[in-house]
Scaffold this active site. Structure first.
Site, mmCIF file in Angstrom:
data_model
loop_
_atom_site.group_PDB
_atom_site.id
_atom_site.type_symbol
_atom_site.label_atom_id
_atom_site.label_comp_id
_atom_site.label_asym_id
_atom_site.label_seq_id
_atom_site.Cartn_x
_atom_site.Cartn_y
_atom_site.Cartn_z
ATOM 1 N N ASP A 1 -47.338 -42.707 -32.888
ATOM 2 C CA ASP A 1 -47.142 -42.154 -31.535
ATOM 3 C C ASP A 1 -46.309 -43.144 -30.735
ATOM 4 O O ASP A 1 -46.649 -43.514 -29.611
ATOM 5 C CB ASP A 1 -48.495 -41.904 -30.866
ATOM 6 N N LEU B 1 -52.690 -57.391 -21.034
ATOM 7 C CA LEU B 1 -51.330 -57.831 -21.310
ATOM 8 C C LEU B 1 -50.505 -57.731 -20.033
ATOM 9 O O LEU B 1 -50.399 -56.662 -19.442
ATOM 10 C CB LEU B 1 -50.694 -56.962 -22.399
#
Length: 283
Positions: free
Chosen positions: A189, A88
């Site tokens: 998280d 990404l």
């Protein structure tokens, strides 16, 4: 076996090049070029269930009706020594991307798995997470699976008074937890480092995914700061309004990641943890 050989075997494809990106906790990170595509690779020198948990979490978060398909990266491959995801390209966060994240996170949370926990062994960094499935209430599950297990490891750094303070939170958890909420599919998280901002949107990585309380993800976003947090919250609240008093419960939801930080990194997180516990009790 080298990283390139392992990757070649796992994907059954030629590997043109690999760039080392350093380490994170106990794993090494790499960027690999495979012909016309680039991938992200995380590896371990010893067999581990960490990558299975990460892969399960990404797939499970995406496995729901009407999901925003680009919010979570596809798991290209995973075994007990490696996980492979699409590469990404990151850019800076924009207000529009932040608002989109708020809406899509609300849509993610609106899909209930029907239970707290998850049907796999969880991890957060290199610490295990007890994902034992439960029908609730969330307050007891959070106290027994997310707070109490980390007290023994953190006790040396918290000191006796600090441990007693956390035990008071656990004892009063049913009162502090607020109104009942159905289990939500949460990232688990969701600090800013686990959000990658691409050209037009945010992508969520490295989950500790489970059925939990949706306020947990929002509290984690606030713990170490996130770009355009007010816009994320506003878009979220417009899509899936939060229960009254959610702001006062932020410190309660932050206690688990703070205890994890104490367990991993020591006394430097003691003051922040005890402040959160004191604030949670005062609320």
């Amino acid at each position: 076996m080298t990283v390139a050989d392992h990757l070649r075997t796992l994907l059954d494809t030629p590997v043109d090049s690999i760039t080392d990106l350093g380490a994170s906790h106990e794993w090494t990170l790499h960027r690999a070029i495979l012909g016309d595509r680039t991938v992200f690779v995380k590896t371990s020198t010893a067999p581990t269930t960490v990558f299975a948990a990460e892969a399960n979490g990404l797939r499970w978060l995406a496995d729901r009706a009407n999901r925003p398909p680009e919010l979570l990266p596809e798991v290209l491959a995973a075994d007990d020594r490696m996980i492979v995801l699409p590469w990404l390209d990151e850019v800076g966060a924009t207000p529009a991307a932040a608002e989109r994240l708020g809406r899509e996170l609300a849509a993610l949370h609106a899909s209930s798995p029907g239970h707290y926990g998850a049907p796999w062994q969880g991890w957060i960094a290199e610490l295990p997470l007890d994902n034992t499935l439960s029908d609730g209430p969330w307050s007891r599950w959070y106290a027994e699976r997310r707070l109490a297990p980390y007290l023994p490891r953190a006790a040396t750094h918290l000191g006796p008074d600090g441990v007693r303070l956390l035990e008071q939170v656990i004892d009063r958890i049913d009162v502090l937890a607020g109104p009942p909420e159905p289990p939500a599919r949460i990232h688990g998280d969701l600090w800013s480092g686990n959000i990658l901002w691409t050209a037009d949107r945010a992508m969520l990585i490295d989950p500790a995914a489970h059925g939990g309380h949706r306020e947990t993800d929002l509290a984690m976003l606030a713990l170490f700061g996130a770009p355009h947090l007010d816009r994320i919250r506003a878009a979220y609240n417009e899509t899936h309004p939060l229960a009254e008093g959610w702001r006062t419960r932020i410190p309660l939801h932050q206690l688990h990641p703070l205890l994890v930080h104490v367990a991993l990194f020591g006394a430097s997180y003691r003051a922040q943890t005890l402040t959160a516990a004191t604030t949670a009790l005062a609320a």
